[in-house]
Scaffold this active site. Sequence first.
Site, PDB file in Angstrom:
ATOM      1  N   HIS A   3      40.634  72.702  82.015  1.00  0.00           N
ATOM      2  CA  HIS A   3      42.072  73.017  82.111  1.00  0.00           C
ATOM      3  C   HIS A   3      42.270  74.525  82.011  1.00  0.00           C
ATOM      4  CE1 HIS A   3      41.508  72.871  77.752  1.00  0.00           C
ATOM      5  NE2 HIS A   3      42.701  73.403  77.559  1.00  0.00           N
TER       6      HIS A   3
ATOM      7  N   HIS B  81      43.806  76.758  80.072  1.00  0.00           N
ATOM      8  CA  HIS B  81      43.982  77.636  78.907  1.00  0.00           C
ATOM      9  C   HIS B  81      42.874  78.692  78.822  1.00  0.00           C
ATOM     10  CE1 HIS B  81      46.659  74.500  76.684  1.00  0.00           C
ATOM     11  NE2 HIS B  81      47.368  75.285  77.486  1.00  0.00           N
TER      12      HIS B  81
ATOM     13  N   ASP C 294      41.221  80.018  76.469  1.00  0.00           N
ATOM     14  CA  ASP C 294      40.014  79.802  75.650  1.00  0.00           C
ATOM     15  C   ASP C 294      38.996  78.890  76.359  1.00  0.00           C
ATOM     16  OD1 ASP C 294      42.041  77.762  75.046  1.00  0.00           O
ATOM     17  OD2 ASP C 294      40.647  77.027  73.520  1.00  0.00           O
ATOM     18  N   HIS C 295      39.333  78.440  77.567  1.00  0.00           N
ATOM     19  CA  HIS C 295      38.387  77.651  78.382  1.00  0.00           C
ATOM     20  C   HIS C 295      38.045  78.351  79.705  1.00  0.00           C
ATOM     21  CE1 HIS C 295      38.913  74.036  75.791  1.00  0.00           C
ATOM     22  NE2 HIS C 295      39.993  74.732  75.481  1.00  0.00           N
TER      23      HIS C 295
ATOM     24  N   HIS D 229      47.825  67.372  77.470  1.00  0.00           N
ATOM     25  CA  HIS D 229      47.612  68.682  76.821  1.00  0.00           C
ATOM     26  C   HIS D 229      48.094  69.758  77.794  1.00  0.00           C
ATOM     27  CE1 HIS D 229      45.637  71.721  74.350  1.00  0.00           C
ATOM     28  NE2 HIS D 229      44.984  72.155  75.406  1.00  0.00           N
TER      29      HIS D 229
ATOM     30  N   ASP E 224      40.244  69.463  75.945  1.00  0.00           N
ATOM     31  CA  ASP E 224      41.214  69.407  74.851  1.00  0.00           C
ATOM     32  C   ASP E 224      42.075  68.147  74.928  1.00  0.00           C
ATOM     33  OD1 ASP E 224      40.175  71.820  74.102  1.00  0.00           O
ATOM     34  OD2 ASP E 224      42.021  72.980  74.391  1.00  0.00           O
TER      35      ASP E 224
ATOM     36  N   HIS F 282      36.554  71.684  71.284  1.00  0.00           N
ATOM     37  CA  HIS F 282      36.685  72.403  70.009  1.00  0.00           C
ATOM     38  C   HIS F 282      35.997  71.667  68.861  1.00  0.00           C
ATOM     39  CE1 HIS F 282      39.792  75.428  71.166  1.00  0.00           C
ATOM     40  NE2 HIS F 282      40.135  74.502  72.058  1.00  0.00           N
TER      41      HIS F 282
END
Length: 256
Positions: A57, A59, A61-62, A115, A134, A172
């Site tokens: 996805h 975001h 942090d990915h 999400h 996530d 995570h």
Amino acid sequence: MGALDIVLLPCLTDNYCVILHEPETGETAAIDAPSAAAIKAALAERGWRLNHLYITHHHTDHTGGIEELKAFYGMPVTGPEAEADRIPGLTQGVTAKSELSFAGHPIQVLETPGHTLGHITYYFPNDGIVFTGDTLFSLGCGKIFEGDPRMMWESLSKIAALPGETNIYCGHEYTLNNARFALTIEPENEALKVRAAEVEALRASGKPTLPTTIGLEMATNPFLRPQSRPIQARLGMLGAPDWEVFSRIRQLKNKA
Ligand code: ZN
Ligand code: FE
């Protein structure tokens, strides 16, 4: 094809990247790109080169490492077609209809929105592995940022329908926090108590709590257990639809 070598690589504060290596062909892939530096170092250490990157996805942090990895390895980048405009460096947008494989290992794309609206999950049926980003965490699930509770429940149900022995890798390391919350929702669940103790011990020694399995999550993760009578009773929701019980648990977690 034989078994894939799997490296679970901690990145940033609590993210994971998973590196897959097919020993017969020497091909290497990664799921999500939280940190190019961490991934490059892990690959260099093993003498591997990245041949493919799969993104769950949009975001940061990915996805934050995509551009640097692409500049270095020149590999293709697969991710959700629905988020193609939000993922810089994407070369292949996919949906549940896409037919994918990595080094001869088939990959099924599950559309798991909630999400984010385009979030996808990668399932390797022949390897018995699923990468849930996530959407599903061990003993928890992702926050519902873009979708609604019913949508998220349907997404989690798709993952929950996979074979019980399937190994789950999530985006995570949130398991310890999730375990403490889960015990407030279903304190009488013996399997959860055992798993929570195991998670406390693993984290105390700095070890990952992943992979988990579908079977273990079905037995312990309150977000997959809205049909549990003790949970329904505790929430005052006996007989309520699964997605409503799920939604209440998500609301309680948001406030925890
Ligand atoms: Zn996210
Ligand atoms: Fe994330």
